[in-house]
Design an enzyme around this catalytic site. Structure first.
Site, PDB file in Angstrom:
ATOM      1  N   GLU A   5      35.308  -2.108 -38.128  1.00 13.57           N
ATOM      2  CA  GLU A   5      35.808  -1.367 -39.302  1.00 13.57           C
ATOM      3  C   GLU A   5      37.285  -1.055 -39.118  1.00 13.57           C
ATOM      4  OE1 GLU A   5      34.019   2.085 -41.016  1.00 13.57           O
ATOM      5  OE2 GLU A   5      31.964   1.429 -40.635  1.00 13.57           O
ATOM      6  N   GLU A  10      28.192   4.560 -36.703  1.00 13.51           N
ATOM      7  CA  GLU A  10      29.051   5.607 -36.161  1.00 13.51           C
ATOM      8  C   GLU A  10      28.284   6.803 -35.606  1.00 13.51           C
ATOM      9  OE1 GLU A  10      32.051   6.564 -39.087  1.00 13.51           O
ATOM     10  OE2 GLU A  10      33.119   4.683 -38.723  1.00 13.51           O
TER      11      GLU A  10
END
Length: 403
Positions: free
Chosen positions: A321, A204
């Site tokens: 995710e 991320e």
């Protein structure tokens, strides 16, 4: 007697041939996962999968007395026909660090990662290994910048991770250390092990000093080229959530109201990046909205990125995710199952067109791991309804391999 001897001779010969064939089968290593246009490919055929995140595996496996937790998760995952696991190949500074300080590693923790890879291999699970973190958890960008500052480098913020020569040198050293590691259990170098499906540059990534995505683009190009110079066997991805940037301004309307310094389009167009990823947490990103609004966002997010991956970037995508937290208002097990079912249905329908390889739910844990609970944890052995739902999705995705 002579006849009997010939029978014995033929029997022995047959046995030796059988043993040789069996040995050949046992010695065969599975192929590396590759890409062809917008599909993942394994041994020349399409590769679809259902998978999971278990970021904690190396840290837990560093303590041999706790390794059964890793084994349990892989065993339960295999029973649910989950075939891809995403986990961390980093822990920088702090408690039970892999990289204690720049270039200094704890062999005990590395052996924990060796064990994770060996157990995945034993259970037929492939790994996506992330090499760093955007956040301070497990060290990540803040730790690298802190190390550089303590060494006298002129750094102002965590975003210097992407531009400072000293910090980038630290990161490259870590990449080389991990990729060239020879597993103490399997005796196979990580860069040569087909158990590993892909490397991920950073979990991320975000950049507050440049929301356009250009700063991050320069870093990705540099690091992706470096990874490929060491390891041409494995796939590589960035590790992005999917936020749009400035390369196609009209796309920014798809974001949940803000930018984070990434550009889904330009960051994934880099030649050395093999596939795209998205994450989605509408319960966090749209915390004031109701379930139906959050699900509508999820469907738009997936559809938009799938279209862009197929038509603009022309690479396959993983929904790497997603999950629903027990800390959400009005949470119930049935609400989580309903959410997962809706996401899985969207992933499956998208996979039928060939653009999505699969999804990785966040996150699967073993029994007795309450200290790692984040609200999203799923213990397959304790949640039969969720486990059944996950197994059904696995079967549906695997069946696409043969369509």
């Amino acid at each position: 007697m002579a006849c009997f001897s010939r029978i014995i001779s033929f029997s022995v010969l047959f046995l030796l041939v059988a043993l040789a064939c069996e040995a050949r089968v046992l010695l065969q290593t599975p192929g590396f996962v590759q890409t062809r246009n917008t599909q993942f490919i394994l041994n020349g055929s399409p590769f679809f999968f259902n998978g999971f995140n278990s970021y904690w595996m190396m840290k837990v496996a560093a303590d041999p007395s706790q390794r059964s937790k890793v084994s349990d998760v892989f065993s339960q995952a295999a029973a649910a026909r989950l075939s891809v696991c995403r986990t961390w190949a980093f822990n920088d500074g702090g408690s039970q660090a892999l990289q204690v300080s720049p270039g200094v590693y704890d062999g005990r923790v590395f052996q924990g990662l060796d064990f994770v890879i060996a157990e995945a291999r034993k259970n037929g699970v492939r790994l996506i290994l992330s090499l760093s973190n955007n956040y301070k958890d497990f060290g990540g960008r803040p730790q690298y910048v802190s190390w550089a500052r303590n060494a006298g480098a002129l750094v102002n913020s965590d975003d210097d991770f992407y531009t400072n020569v000293v910090v980038k040198g630290y990161y490259k050293n870590h990449v080389k250390k991990v990729l060239t590691r020879i597993n103490t259990i399997t005796r196979v170098a990580y860069k040569d092990d087909p158990t590993i499906m892909a490397w991920e540059l950073i979990n991320e990534p975000r950049c507050q000093v440049d929301y356009s995505g250009k700063t991050l683009n320069g870093w990705i190009q540099d690091m992706a080229s470096f990874v490929k110079s060491i390891d041409s066997n494995h796939l590589l991805t960035v590790g992005m959530e999917g936020f749009y940037g400035d390369s196609m301004p009209e796309k920014k309307a798809i974001n949940p109201g803000y930018q984070v310094g990434t550009d889904f389009i330009s960051n994934h167009l880099i030649k050395e990046i093999d596939f795209t990823t998205i994450h989605a947490y509408p319960d966090i990103w749209l915390s004031g909205k109701d379930d139906s609004s959050q699900m509508a966002f999820m469907q738009r997010w997936l559809a938009s990125h799938l279209t862009d991956s197929e038509t603009i970037i022309k690479k396959p995508m993983i929904f790497s995710e997603f999950g629903k937290s027990s800390k959400d208002p009005g949470y119930s097990l049935s609400a989580r199952d309903s959410f997962l079912n809706a996401v899985y249905t969207n992933i499956y329908n998208s996979a039928r067109s060939g653009g999505v390889g699969g999804g990785l739910v966040w996150q699967v844990m073993a029994d007795g791991m309450q200290s790692y609970d984040d609200g999203y944890e799923i213990v397959l052995s304790q949640n039969p309804s969720t486990s059944s739902l996950i197994t059904q999705q696995s079967n549906k995705m695997i069946a696409l391999d043969h369509v």
